[in-house]
Enzyme design. Structure first.
Site, mmCIF file in Angstrom:
data_model
loop_
_atom_site.group_PDB
_atom_site.id
_atom_site.type_symbol
_atom_site.label_atom_id
_atom_site.label_comp_id
_atom_site.label_asym_id
_atom_site.label_seq_id
_atom_site.Cartn_x
_atom_site.Cartn_y
_atom_site.Cartn_z
ATOM 1 C CG HIS A 43 -1.931 1.108 1.225
ATOM 2 N ND1 HIS A 43 -2.586 1.506 2.360
ATOM 3 C CD2 HIS A 43 -2.361 1.950 0.250
ATOM 4 C CE1 HIS A 43 -3.383 2.515 2.090
ATOM 5 N NE2 HIS A 43 -3.258 2.812 0.811
ATOM 6 C CG HIS A 48 -0.318 6.365 -0.465
ATOM 7 N ND1 HIS A 48 -1.109 7.461 -0.160
ATOM 8 C CD2 HIS A 48 -1.130 5.284 -0.390
ATOM 9 C CE1 HIS A 48 -2.348 7.062 0.083
ATOM 10 N NE2 HIS A 48 -2.384 5.740 -0.051
ATOM 11 C CG HIS A 235 -4.505 3.522 -3.953
ATOM 12 N ND1 HIS A 235 -5.750 4.084 -3.733
ATOM 13 C CD2 HIS A 235 -3.814 3.660 -2.792
ATOM 14 C CE1 HIS A 235 -5.788 4.563 -2.500
ATOM 15 N NE2 HIS A 235 -4.637 4.315 -1.899
ATOM 16 C CG ASN A 239 -7.120 2.381 0.369
ATOM 17 O OD1 ASN A 239 -6.558 2.521 1.456
ATOM 18 N ND2 ASN A 239 -8.197 3.067 0.042
ATOM 19 C CB ILE A 385 -8.620 7.986 0.669
ATOM 20 C CG1 ILE A 385 -8.996 7.838 2.144
ATOM 21 C CG2 ILE A 385 -8.736 6.680 -0.064
ATOM 22 C CD1 ILE A 385 -9.057 9.091 2.934
#
Length: 385
Positions: A43, A48, A235, A239, A385
């Protein structure tokens, strides 16, 4: 019998009950380590963190009117902001990750080490990633050019469909502006962007031989498709299902507070385990405070806002102004809607035991669209997010 478990009568070393409780305890420890790896590597690191160099370089080297900047902009939106918030409260020293996930104070150090050892751009494209993990082999006669080693692998099956749809959209867009490969090589802004991604954004890996060249239209299509896949499909898959899988913490604990007992008969922990195995298991689970923190954070991370911008849903104004790009986007949107039906059909297929059957949750993480809230489906444009 007063209804209480008679551990001393039925729970003795060597019995099947002993093995059963040891297995449960070992599984809790394994899941806790897996949760830490998932959060920090699959993740944080691979989506990110590693998307930041693409964004920073694009803002520094590509003008706002550059066609590749205009293509990538919606897939970069909000990512730097959400990463800044993560550094304030989630991955900071003593923050949520360090206090509730198994690597504890070594969390970011572990992420950094694995980045150095394992991360490579050419393995971030889904087909290459599956091959590198031994989950697929090249097969020109198979759909998408790959044969899965585990045919009933929902992430791979749905992901390859989404990858193909994304690649076609990027192909249509890029080919409109770069009809000849010489245009790619002579585009100074584009070359400066890719050079900065490699030599500044990933300076410690700048000399690695696996970096793709950016000389042809096909090179550009592959690079851009990979970046968009990481920001959208990858993602979404790692997530938005987190609360569904781990919101009930005994199903997927993020940390264990005690070590596995040894089978030394003189060890007090082992003696306690033999007498009260359930208590030993409960003591190893996260504390109430840790569990509450995790449930709250996973609920937030897994939720879609009412203003969510889903993949292929909103036509950017600059795309609408160009008829060929508008037509390509409409085709993109139509194929994503078709994918919704394909995934529904797979989830209804009783032969696919990893996504259909008693106690099996349908796999919807790569369904493109969703309603607001925690739905375990929906693929937003960007890491927001």
């Amino acid at each position: 019998m007063d209804g209480k478990p008679q551990w001393k009568q039925v729970f003795t070393p060597g019995t099947s009950a002993t093995s059963c409780w040891l297995w449960k305890l070992a599984k809790a420890h394994a899941l806790a380590h897996d949760s830490g790896y998932h959060q920090l590597i699959s993740h944080w690191l691979r989506t990110h963190c590693c998307t930041e160099p693409y964004i920073i370089a694009a803002n520094r080297q590509l003008s706002a009117m550059h066609p590749i900047y205009r293509l990538l902009h919606p897939y970069f939106r909000y990512t730097m902001e959400i990463n800044a918030l993560a550094r304030i409260a989630l991955i900071n020293a003593g923050g949520v990750i360090e206090s509730t996930f198994s690597p504890r104070k070594y969390a970011i150090e572990m992420s950094s080490i694995i980045y150095g050892l394992e991360w490579r751009f050419d393995h971030e494209a889904l087909p290459a990633n599956l091959i590198s993990r031994g989950m697929a082999v090249e097969d020109p006669s198979a759909p998408h050019g790959l044969k899965l080693t585990i045919e009933d692998y929902p992430f791979a099956s749905d992901g390859l469909e989404l990858w193909s749809i994304l690649k076609q959209w990027v192909t249509d867009y890029v080919s409109h502006y770069y009809s000849d490969s010489s245009l790619v090589e002579s585009d100074e802004e584009l070359q400066a962007w890719w050079t900065e991604v490699r030599t500044v954004g990933h300076a410690d890996k700048k000399n690695e031989p696996w970096w793709p060249n950016l000389k042809t239209t096909e090179d550009l299509i592959h690079v851009v498709t990979t970046i968009i896949w990481v920001a959208s499909g990858h993602h979404a898959a790692v997530n938005f299902g987190q609360y569904a899988y781990a919101g009930y913490f005994p199903n997927r604990p993020t940390i264990t507070r005690s070590k596995m007992p040894t089978e030394d008969p003189t060890d007090e922990e082992w003696k306690h385990f033999l007498e009260k195995p359930e208590e030993t298991l409960l003591r190893s689970f996260p504390s109430q405070l840790q569990a509450t923190k995790v449930m709250t954070i996973l609920d937030v991370l897994s939720g879609h806002s009412p203003e969510e911008e889903y993949l292929g849903e909103n036509l950017e104004p600059t795309w609408e102004a160009e008829p060929n790009i508008k037509a390509a986007f409409e085709k993109f949107n139509g194929r994503l809607k078709e994918l919704e039906g394909i995934i529904d059909g797979r989830n209804a297929n009783e032969d696919l035991k990893n996504r259909n059957g008693a106690g099996v949750v349908p796999y919807e993480l790569l369904k493109p669209f969703s309603t607001p809230g925690v739905t375990a489906k929906g693929v937003p444009n960007s890491i927001s997010i």
